[in-house]
Write a protein that holds these residues in place. Structure first.
Motif, short mmCIF file in Angstrom:
data_model
loop_
_atom_site.label_atom_id
_atom_site.label_comp_id
_atom_site.label_asym_id
_atom_site.label_seq_id
_atom_site.Cartn_x
_atom_site.Cartn_y
_atom_site.Cartn_z
N ASN B 376 56.14 75.21 -25.21
CA ASN B 376 57.05 74.62 -26.20
C ASN B 376 56.65 73.20 -26.56
O ASN B 376 56.72 72.79 -27.72
CB ASN B 376 58.49 74.65 -25.68
CG ASN B 376 59.12 76.02 -25.88
OD1 ASN B 376 58.84 76.69 -26.87
ND2 ASN B 376 59.92 76.46 -24.92
N ILE B 377 56.20 72.44 -25.55
CA ILE B 377 55.71 71.08 -25.84
C ILE B 377 54.49 71.17 -26.76
O ILE B 377 54.37 70.43 -27.74
CB ILE B 377 55.35 70.35 -24.53
CG1 ILE B 377 56.61 70.13 -23.69
CG2 ILE B 377 54.67 69.02 -24.82
CD1 ILE B 377 56.33 69.59 -22.30
N HIS B 378 53.60 72.12 -26.46
CA HIS B 378 52.43 72.33 -27.32
C HIS B 378 52.86 72.62 -28.75
O HIS B 378 52.28 72.10 -29.69
CB HIS B 378 51.59 73.48 -26.76
CG HIS B 378 50.38 73.81 -27.60
ND1 HIS B 378 49.71 75.01 -27.51
CD2 HIS B 378 49.74 73.10 -28.55
CE1 HIS B 378 48.71 75.01 -28.36
NE2 HIS B 378 48.69 73.87 -29.02
N PHE B 379 53.89 73.45 -28.89
CA PHE B 379 54.37 73.81 -30.23
C PHE B 379 54.73 72.56 -31.03
O PHE B 379 54.31 72.40 -32.17
CB PHE B 379 55.59 74.73 -30.10
CG PHE B 379 56.22 75.09 -31.41
CD1 PHE B 379 55.70 76.12 -32.18
CD2 PHE B 379 57.32 74.38 -31.91
CE1 PHE B 379 56.27 76.46 -33.40
CE2 PHE B 379 57.89 74.70 -33.13
CZ PHE B 379 57.37 75.74 -33.87
N TRP B 380 55.50 71.65 -30.41
CA TRP B 380 55.93 70.46 -31.15
C TRP B 380 54.77 69.50 -31.39
O TRP B 380 54.71 68.86 -32.44
CB TRP B 380 57.09 69.78 -30.43
CG TRP B 380 58.33 70.63 -30.54
CD1 TRP B 380 58.91 71.36 -29.55
CD2 TRP B 380 59.07 70.89 -31.73
NE1 TRP B 380 59.98 72.07 -30.05
CE2 TRP B 380 60.12 71.80 -31.39
CE3 TRP B 380 58.98 70.47 -33.06
CZ2 TRP B 380 61.04 72.28 -32.32
CZ3 TRP B 380 59.90 70.95 -33.99
CH2 TRP B 380 60.91 71.83 -33.61
N LEU B 381 53.85 69.40 -30.42
CA LEU B 381 52.67 68.56 -30.64
C LEU B 381 51.84 69.11 -31.80
O LEU B 381 51.35 68.36 -32.65
CB LEU B 381 51.80 68.51 -29.38
CG LEU B 381 52.31 67.64 -28.23
CD1 LEU B 381 51.45 67.83 -27.00
CD2 LEU B 381 52.30 66.17 -28.66
N PHE B 433 45.48 59.53 -35.10
CA PHE B 433 46.61 59.76 -34.20
C PHE B 433 47.06 61.23 -34.27
O PHE B 433 47.29 61.88 -33.24
CB PHE B 433 47.75 58.81 -34.60
CG PHE B 433 49.02 59.01 -33.82
CD1 PHE B 433 49.07 58.75 -32.45
CD2 PHE B 433 50.17 59.47 -34.46
CE1 PHE B 433 50.24 58.95 -31.73
CE2 PHE B 433 51.35 59.67 -33.74
CZ PHE B 433 51.38 59.41 -32.38
N ALA B 434 47.14 61.76 -35.49
CA ALA B 434 47.55 63.15 -35.67
C ALA B 434 46.57 64.10 -34.99
O ALA B 434 46.97 65.06 -34.32
CB ALA B 434 47.66 63.47 -37.17
N GLY B 435 45.29 63.81 -35.14
CA GLY B 435 44.27 64.65 -34.52
C GLY B 435 44.37 64.62 -33.00
O GLY B 435 44.23 65.65 -32.34
N VAL B 436 44.66 63.43 -32.45
CA VAL B 436 44.80 63.32 -30.99
C VAL B 436 45.99 64.16 -30.53
O VAL B 436 45.90 64.89 -29.54
CB VAL B 436 44.96 61.84 -30.57
CG1 VAL B 436 45.36 61.74 -29.11
CG2 VAL B 436 43.66 61.09 -30.82
N PHE B 438 47.22 66.82 -31.88
CA PHE B 438 46.88 68.24 -31.96
C PHE B 438 45.95 68.63 -30.81
O PHE B 438 46.12 69.69 -30.20
CB PHE B 438 46.23 68.54 -33.32
CG PHE B 438 46.27 70.01 -33.66
CD1 PHE B 438 47.36 70.54 -34.34
CD2 PHE B 438 45.24 70.85 -33.29
CE1 PHE B 438 47.41 71.89 -34.64
CE2 PHE B 438 45.29 72.20 -33.60
CZ PHE B 438 46.37 72.72 -34.27
N LEU B 439 44.99 67.75 -30.53
CA LEU B 439 44.04 68.03 -29.44
C LEU B 439 44.74 68.07 -28.09
O LEU B 439 44.47 68.95 -27.26
CB LEU B 439 42.91 66.99 -29.45
CG LEU B 439 41.89 67.08 -28.32
CD1 LEU B 439 41.15 68.41 -28.35
CD2 LEU B 439 40.88 65.94 -28.40
N VAL B 440 45.66 67.12 -27.85
CA VAL B 440 46.39 67.11 -26.58
C VAL B 440 47.17 68.42 -26.41
O VAL B 440 47.17 69.03 -25.33
CB VAL B 440 47.35 65.89 -26.51
CG1 VAL B 440 48.32 66.02 -25.34
CG2 VAL B 440 46.55 64.60 -26.39
#
Lengths: 209, 473
Positions: B376-381, B433-436, B438-440
């Motif tokens: 779920n955290i991944h989803f929001w990231l 920042f957005a790319g980071v 998504f990568l995280v």
């Protein structure tokens, strides 16, 4: 529903499905590509276009190697602002000796189609080695290795020119034979600058047709 | 015991996740280079042009294609009720493809480059890719040919179109005269080369990133939603309209370029027509999932797939709009294009793959997902990363488009190129920042999936039969 029953057969026959996809997807490409490719690159005549010299060709292949076209286009659109900014708009016949074409799709940096003659060789030398020394806000990478690499490190310039001659570029046998001597003592930086200075020169002085 | 050949599916999945992480890392690094241009440290391999080419190659052909082959092999067995045809060939393709990606990425960083966008790999790789692709076709269609189910399921039409059309595009666009092992010259020159290239480039997007992933959608969305596809007839119409129309849209990449006017207009009109089949499929997907609204709240995998569908709808609407010449005149050559590509690539391709993996890995491991909370955290990231990316590039792209073409009262250009370029910095920072983000998120997923797989081996050592049955129920 007759089309549904037709599809009933199609989706039960592997070969028919493969053939169907191939046939249906090929139509658009055939309509668009065949007439354009059949015209060939010399439809409007090469005009006063000469093929790239050995040094310019080496520079062009370095431009490709470093993927310069990722950030620099070579295509001036027929729009007032673009013609004002970059010079006369690009015409198809100017690219007859471009294999591959290097129009690019993104202008992170400015268009280069008519950059030839705009800056001195020395400016280019400074700019390629340390872009921020001449353009403080520049985000272009520096290319220090170009100065230390001799041109045509792989010794393939004759093979490359012969290959292009086979594809129709008007290189005479003596052009090919003289190529190694023309690159003797030159660096990759010299070659790239020679290419940049040759860019768009053929159309530079001409009014748009 | 093993009904289906799933080890090769797992192997492709592992590699696709690895390529996703590496490819996105390369993407984040080149995004950082646009903010701090000296962080290539004077190394040719880290230079923007080479690293950006490695980024696109890794995510498209490493991540994207590996994920498509994995899911194609998984679903074609289940929709045909037979084991994979010629599993040895499937393994041969696996090793060939992964070797081509490793060596291909190295070759690009070393400076081998055919110079055509999204087809930069040089001729030895073009030959290897062709051979592997033919193998993919043999395994896939071989499995379909020996199927025990009467009809060929819809997802397989899309995967089939992926295989056939990408083969056609790749072979024609790669036609070149080799000079040395790392250098060749295109058989086409100048404007002809441009037309061939964007027929390839646009339809690689069409049949790989759209068609292939629609195959994934048509299998995994109904599976996860536990609903049948809403309309079978709409699927048929949308499929054939998609296969016919997409191919025509390539010339919208060449608006106002030195190519024939009729070609540009035709490309624009067909790009607009393309909206119909694209959205027909989206409607079919949304109606399918609408019966499973309750599951949407609890199942992270389904959430990813539905969000992917939303971004699919956004990107396939934005595409035709950008293909209109009077819009394109502003958007062309700007960051808007980059934003459009990433709303598709991150929002649609990556998210649907992530959702599919959150669904697949627990099933293949026979244990529940290691952490639903992490998913779920991944989803929001992923959502935040994609949205910020797209917004940053919209801001940058529209600014560039308007400022570049702006003329003053004397008819001279109002802004120098350098001033516009310098104004891009805040957008580039936001994009980084957005790319980071998504990568995280993707790293969290890799960890989550690896832990899920690790849970399987614990059970193999000490098999409590009831626990396994309970977990998979």
């Amino acid at each position: 529903m007759s089309w549904l029953s037709l599809h009933h057969r199609l989706e039960r026959h592997t070969g028919l499905l493969i053939f169907g996809i191939l046939a249906v997807s090929a139509i658009g490409g055939m309509v668009q590509l065949l007439p354009v490719v059949a015209e060939g690159p010399h439809k409007h005549g090469p005009g006063d276009m000469a093929p790239y010299s050995a040094l310019e060709l080496e520079g062009r292949d370095i431009y490709i190697r470093e993927s310069c076209s990722t950030c620099h286009t070579q295509q001036i659109r027929p729009l007032l602002a673009e013609v004002k900014r970059y010079g006369p708009y690009s015409r198809a016949e100017e690219f007859a000796y471009d294999r591959p074409f290097l129009w690019g799709s993104k202008r992170t940096g400015p268009d280069l189609h008519r950059v030839g003659g705009r800056y001195s060789d020395d400016w280019h030398r400074l700019h390629l080695l340390d872009p921020r020394s001449v353009v403080p806000a520049s985000i272009m990478p520096a290319y220090p290795w170009l100065a230390t690499h001799p041109a045509d490190r792989r010794g393939s310039i004759e093979a490359r020119m012969r290959a292009l001659a086979r594809l129709g570029h008007p290189y005479a046998a003596e052009d090919v034979a003289e190529a190694p001597a023309a690159l003797e003592g030159k660096s990759e930086l010299d070659a790239l600058i020679a290419y940049l200075q040759a860019l768009g020169r053929s159309g530079a002085g001409k009014p748009p047709p | 015991m093993d009904n289906y050949e799933d080890r090769v599916v797992t192997a492709f999945m592992y590699c696709s996740v690895l390529w996703a992480l590496l490819g996105m890392l390369a993407g984040v690094y080149v995004a950082a280079e646009l903010v701090w241009p000296t962080i290539d440290w004077g190394l040719p391999a880290l230079s923007f042009g080479r690293l950006r080419t490695a980024h696109t190659t890794l995510v498209l052909f490493g991540f994207g294609v590996s994920a498509l082959i994995a899911t194609a092999f998984y679903s074609v067995q289940r929709t045909s009720h037979v084991r994979l045809f010629a599993p040895w060939l499937a393994w041969a393709i696996f090793y060939a493809w992964q070797a081509a990606i490793v060596l291909g990425a190295v070759s690009i960083l070393a400076g081998w480059n055919a110079g055509k966008e999204y087809a930069e790999l040089e001729w030895p790789f073009d030959l290897a890719i062709t051979a592997a692709w033919v193998g993919f076709a043999v395994v896939f269609f071989g499995t379909i040919a020996k199927r025990k189910i009467d009809a060929i399921y819809i997802s397989n039409w899309f995967y089939g179109a992926l295989i056939i059309v990408v083969a056609m595009l790749h072979i024609v666009n790669s036609l070149a005269l080799p000079v040395t092992v790392g250098k060749s010259y295109s058989l086409f020159a100048g404007a002809q080369d441009a037309v061939v290239q964007w027929w390839y480039g646009h339809n690689a997007v069409g049949f790989l990133l759209t068609g292939g992933f629609l195959g994934m959608l048509y299998y995994f969305l109904p599976k996860q939603a536990e609903q049948p596809i809403w309309s079978y007839r709409l699927s048929i119409v949308a499929f054939w309209a998609f296969v016919y129309t997409y191919i025509w849209a390539g010339p919208h990449h060449l608006h106002y370029h030195a190519v024939p006017e009729w070609l540009q207009s035709l490309g624009m009109v067909m790009s607009l027509v393309l909206l119909a089949p694209s959205w027909a499929t989206m409607v079919n997907g949304i109606m399918t999932v609408s019966g499973a609204a309750k599951k949407l709240k609890t199942d992270p995998a389904l959430k990813f797939i539905v969000l992917a569908l939303a971004f699919y709808g956004l990107a396939t609407f934005e595409g035709p709009m950008l293909a209109i010449k009077s819009v394109n005149v502003f958007s062309h050559f700007t960051e808007w294009t980059i934003g459009h590509v990433h709303s598709g690539a991150l929002g649609w391709n990556a998210l649907i793959t992530f959702g599919t993996y959150y669904f697949l890995v627990p099933r293949m491991a026979g244990v529940p997902l290691y952490s639903v909370r992490l998913a779920n955290i991944h989803f929001w990231l992923a959502l935040a990363g994609t949205m910020l990316y797209v917004l940053a590039m919209w801001g940058a792209g529209v600014s560039q488009g308007v400022l570049w073409l702006s003329l003053d009262e004397l008819g001279e250009v109002r802004f120098s190129f350098n001033d516009v370029m310098a104004a891009m910095k805040p957008y580039y920072v936001l994009r980084l920042f957005a790319g980071v983000l998504f990568l995280v998120g993707a790293v969290l997923m890799a960890w989550n999936l690896a832990r899920t797989f690790a849970g399987r081996s614990a059970i193999v050592v000490m098999p409590p039969a009831t626990a396994v049955a309970g977990a998979t129920a």
